[in-house]
Enzyme design. Structure first.
Site, mmCIF file in Angstrom:
data_model
loop_
_atom_site.group_PDB
_atom_site.id
_atom_site.type_symbol
_atom_site.label_atom_id
_atom_site.label_comp_id
_atom_site.label_asym_id
_atom_site.label_seq_id
_atom_site.Cartn_x
_atom_site.Cartn_y
_atom_site.Cartn_z
ATOM 1 N N ALA A 24 0.814 -1.220 0.000
ATOM 2 C CA ALA A 24 0.000 0.000 0.000
ATOM 3 C C ALA A 24 0.850 1.273 0.000
ATOM 4 O O ALA A 24 0.436 2.305 -0.533
ATOM 5 C CB ALA A 24 -0.938 -0.013 1.202
ATOM 6 N N PHE A 35 -3.090 0.963 5.022
ATOM 7 C CA PHE A 35 -3.943 0.429 6.089
ATOM 8 C C PHE A 35 -3.408 0.733 7.475
ATOM 9 O O PHE A 35 -4.168 0.895 8.409
ATOM 10 C CB PHE A 35 -4.060 -1.094 5.926
ATOM 11 C CG PHE A 35 -5.118 -1.507 4.941
ATOM 12 C CD1 PHE A 35 -5.917 -0.576 4.306
ATOM 13 C CD2 PHE A 35 -5.319 -2.847 4.669
ATOM 14 C CE1 PHE A 35 -6.887 -0.954 3.401
ATOM 15 C CE2 PHE A 35 -6.286 -3.249 3.769
ATOM 16 C CZ PHE A 35 -7.072 -2.303 3.131
ATOM 17 N N GLN A 103 0.610 -6.404 -3.649
ATOM 18 C CA GLN A 103 -0.517 -6.622 -2.739
ATOM 19 C C GLN A 103 -1.619 -5.612 -3.031
ATOM 20 O O GLN A 103 -2.687 -5.680 -2.448
ATOM 21 C CB GLN A 103 -0.078 -6.430 -1.291
ATOM 22 C CG GLN A 103 0.989 -7.378 -0.824
ATOM 23 C CD GLN A 103 1.361 -7.089 0.618
ATOM 24 O OE1 GLN A 103 0.744 -7.594 1.553
ATOM 25 N NE2 GLN A 103 2.353 -6.265 0.808
ATOM 26 N N HIS A 123 -3.705 -9.878 -4.245
ATOM 27 C CA HIS A 123 -4.952 -9.590 -3.527
ATOM 28 C C HIS A 123 -6.060 -9.100 -4.444
ATOM 29 O O HIS A 123 -7.019 -8.476 -3.993
ATOM 30 C CB HIS A 123 -4.679 -8.573 -2.407
ATOM 31 C CG HIS A 123 -3.822 -9.133 -1.307
ATOM 32 N ND1 HIS A 123 -3.144 -8.355 -0.397
ATOM 33 C CD2 HIS A 123 -3.517 -10.419 -0.983
ATOM 34 C CE1 HIS A 123 -2.466 -9.131 0.434
ATOM 35 N NE2 HIS A 123 -2.678 -10.394 0.093
ATOM 36 N N SER A 198 5.639 -1.840 1.961
ATOM 37 C CA SER A 198 4.818 -2.879 2.595
ATOM 38 C C SER A 198 5.257 -3.070 4.032
ATOM 39 O O SER A 198 6.457 -3.121 4.324
ATOM 40 C CB SER A 198 4.937 -4.213 1.859
ATOM 41 O OG SER A 198 4.223 -5.214 2.561
ATOM 42 N N SER A 199 4.275 -3.214 4.927
ATOM 43 C CA SER A 199 4.591 -3.458 6.332
ATOM 44 C C SER A 199 5.044 -4.906 6.550
ATOM 45 O O SER A 199 5.509 -5.244 7.628
ATOM 46 C CB SER A 199 3.367 -3.164 7.193
ATOM 47 O OG SER A 199 2.279 -3.964 6.769
HETATM 48 P P1 NAD Z 1 0.275 -1.594 4.950
HETATM 49 O O1 NAD Z 1 -0.737 -0.533 4.952
HETATM 50 O O2 NAD Z 1 0.223 -2.657 5.961
HETATM 51 O O3 NAD Z 1 1.729 -0.963 5.036
HETATM 52 C C1 NAD Z 1 2.146 0.048 4.195
HETATM 53 C C2 NAD Z 1 3.589 0.385 4.561
HETATM 54 O O4 NAD Z 1 4.032 1.366 3.656
HETATM 55 C C3 NAD Z 1 3.754 0.957 5.957
HETATM 56 O O5 NAD Z 1 4.740 0.214 6.634
HETATM 57 C C4 NAD Z 1 4.197 2.413 5.739
HETATM 58 O O6 NAD Z 1 5.169 2.835 6.668
HETATM 59 C C5 NAD Z 1 4.778 2.342 4.356
HETATM 60 N N1 NAD Z 1 4.619 3.553 3.570
HETATM 61 C C6 NAD Z 1 3.541 4.360 3.462
HETATM 62 N N2 NAD Z 1 3.727 5.306 2.540
HETATM 63 C C7 NAD Z 1 4.980 5.102 2.042
HETATM 64 C C8 NAD Z 1 5.760 5.733 1.047
HETATM 65 N N3 NAD Z 1 5.285 6.778 0.357
HETATM 66 N N4 NAD Z 1 6.997 5.250 0.787
HETATM 67 C C9 NAD Z 1 7.504 4.196 1.470
HETATM 68 N N5 NAD Z 1 6.801 3.552 2.430
HETATM 69 C C10 NAD Z 1 5.557 3.988 2.704
HETATM 70 O O7 NAD Z 1 0.252 -2.167 3.502
HETATM 71 P P2 NAD Z 1 0.509 -3.603 2.955
HETATM 72 O O8 NAD Z 1 1.696 -4.219 3.628
HETATM 73 O O9 NAD Z 1 0.474 -3.470 1.505
HETATM 74 O O10 NAD Z 1 -0.742 -4.472 3.444
HETATM 75 C C11 NAD Z 1 -2.035 -3.986 3.540
HETATM 76 C C12 NAD Z 1 -3.052 -4.726 2.715
HETATM 77 O O11 NAD Z 1 -3.996 -3.749 2.326
HETATM 78 C C13 NAD Z 1 -2.539 -5.285 1.449
HETATM 79 O O12 NAD Z 1 -2.844 -6.603 1.490
HETATM 80 C C14 NAD Z 1 -3.314 -4.617 0.303
HETATM 81 O O13 NAD Z 1 -4.053 -5.598 -0.374
HETATM 82 C C15 NAD Z 1 -4.310 -3.737 0.964
HETATM 83 N N6 NAD Z 1 -4.319 -2.317 0.561
HETATM 84 C C16 NAD Z 1 -4.137 -1.959 -0.721
HETATM 85 C C17 NAD Z 1 -4.145 -0.610 -1.077
HETATM 86 C C18 NAD Z 1 -3.939 -0.261 -2.521
HETATM 87 O O14 NAD Z 1 -4.290 -1.055 -3.393
HETATM 88 N N7 NAD Z 1 -3.381 0.917 -2.815
HETATM 89 C C19 NAD Z 1 -4.318 0.369 -0.114
HETATM 90 C C20 NAD Z 1 -4.529 -0.021 1.214
HETATM 91 C C21 NAD Z 1 -4.503 -1.377 1.548
#
Ligand code: NAD
Length: 259
Positions: A24, A35, A103, A123, A198-199
């Site tokens: 994300a 998220f 993801q 996903h 990604s977290s």
């Molecule tokens: P996550 O929300 O758990 O983690 C996102 C990570 O990205 C965080 O650790 C944060 O510190 C980091 N981050 C945020 N902005 C950033 C940037 N500009 N540069 C570098 N790092 C940055 O996301 P995840 O691990 O992808 O898991 C969440 C789930 O939610 C996924 O399975 C996904 O399917 C879904 N999701 C998708 C979207 C999307 O499609 N854009 C958005 C929200 C959630």
């Protein structure tokens, strides 16, 4: 000490196969909240409510889901690929990127110009929907029109009347087997694996860097906050995805393309 961006560019240039794994955080700079950062989606909604079981199990579960979907979809629809997405396209055009395993469900890698077969969606994709009974495909934009017109629980056209579900993987739902297998295969074949935004806490997706590392790849993590896999990484860059990827792509582009 070598600058981390220059180091990544050097590794991309010497790698046989670079795979990028996005979460994300890749799309926050396109205006789609992640998220887990403060102010993210789950500060406002309780994730335990939005399970696959609740969705297929009851009309009220679907009604509640579509309330969330109606609010979230316009954010995804109006988002544009950011310079980070464009940088990955540049790397691919230069012959320096094997594929993106994502993801994300926002379709932004494809909208930036990466071919469908270079984007492995673990996903699913929020721009599409499908009837669970007859498998008729629906464009998510069409469903949004129904929701905006007052439909609370979209159903498949009659006589089917089946449950329409977005083509995203919900909590409690298995990841798509073909995509999961393909992602594992490509992660194992990579000699450079770069995690972006990604977290690394959502499994089984978060096991992809583990597959890559076990098979001998270098692991780079570009993420603003620490992850549970930082101890496995060869390099961590705690910075914004768009700036880091743009700088890497610019350095790589200064070298001749692979033929
Ligand atoms: P996550 O929300 O758990 O983690 C996102 C990570 O990205 C965080 O650790 C944060 O510190 C980091 N981050 C945020 N902005 C950033 C940037 N500009 N540069 C570098 N790092 C940055 O996301 P995840 O691990 O992808 O898991 C969440 C789930 O939610 C996924 O399975 C996904 O399917 C879904 N999701 C998708 C979207 C999307 O499609 N854009 C958005 C929200 C959630």
């Amino acid at each position: 000490m070598i600058d981390p961006v220059a180091q990544i560019a050097d590794w991309v240039l010497s790698a046989r196969r670079t795979v990028v794994f996005t979460g994300a955080g890749m799309s926050t700079e396109s205006g789609i909240p992640d998220f887990r950062s403060p102010g993210g989606v789950w500060d406002r909604f309780d994730p335990s409510e939005f399970t696959f079981q609740n969705f297929v199990g009851s009309e009220s579960g679907r009604r509640r889901y579509w309330q969330l979907g109606r609010a979230v979809y316009p954010v995804i629809r109006s988002a544009e690929p950011n310079p980070g997405h464009q940088a990955l396209l540049t790397l691919w055009r230069l012959g320096r990127l094997d594929c993106v395993i994502t993801q994300n469900i926002d379709n932004l890698h494809q909208r930036a110009g990466l071919p469908d077969d270079r984007v492995i969606e673990l996903h699913g994709n929020a721009t599409r929907a499908r009837c669970l009974r007859c498998e008729r495909p629906y464009d998510r934009a069409e469903i949004q029109e129904w929701l905006d017109a007052g439909v609370e629980v979209p159903g498949c056209a009659l006589p089917c009347g089946g449950i329409i579900k977005p083509r995203t993987v919900m909590f409690g739902e298995a990841m798509p087997p073909a995509e999961t297998e393909e992602a594992q295969r490509r992660a194992r074949a990579a000699d450079l694996f770069i995690v972006v935004g990604s977290s690394l806490v959502v499994y089984p997706a978060a096991s992809m860097p583990v597959h890559a590392k076990r098979a001998g790849a270098r692991l780079v993590i570009v993420n603003r906050t620490p992850t549970p896999q930082d101890d496995k990484a060869d390099l961590i860059v705690a910075d914004g995805a768009a700036a880091v990827l743009s700088s890497v792509a610019a350095l790589v582009a200064q070298r001749p393309a692979v033929t």
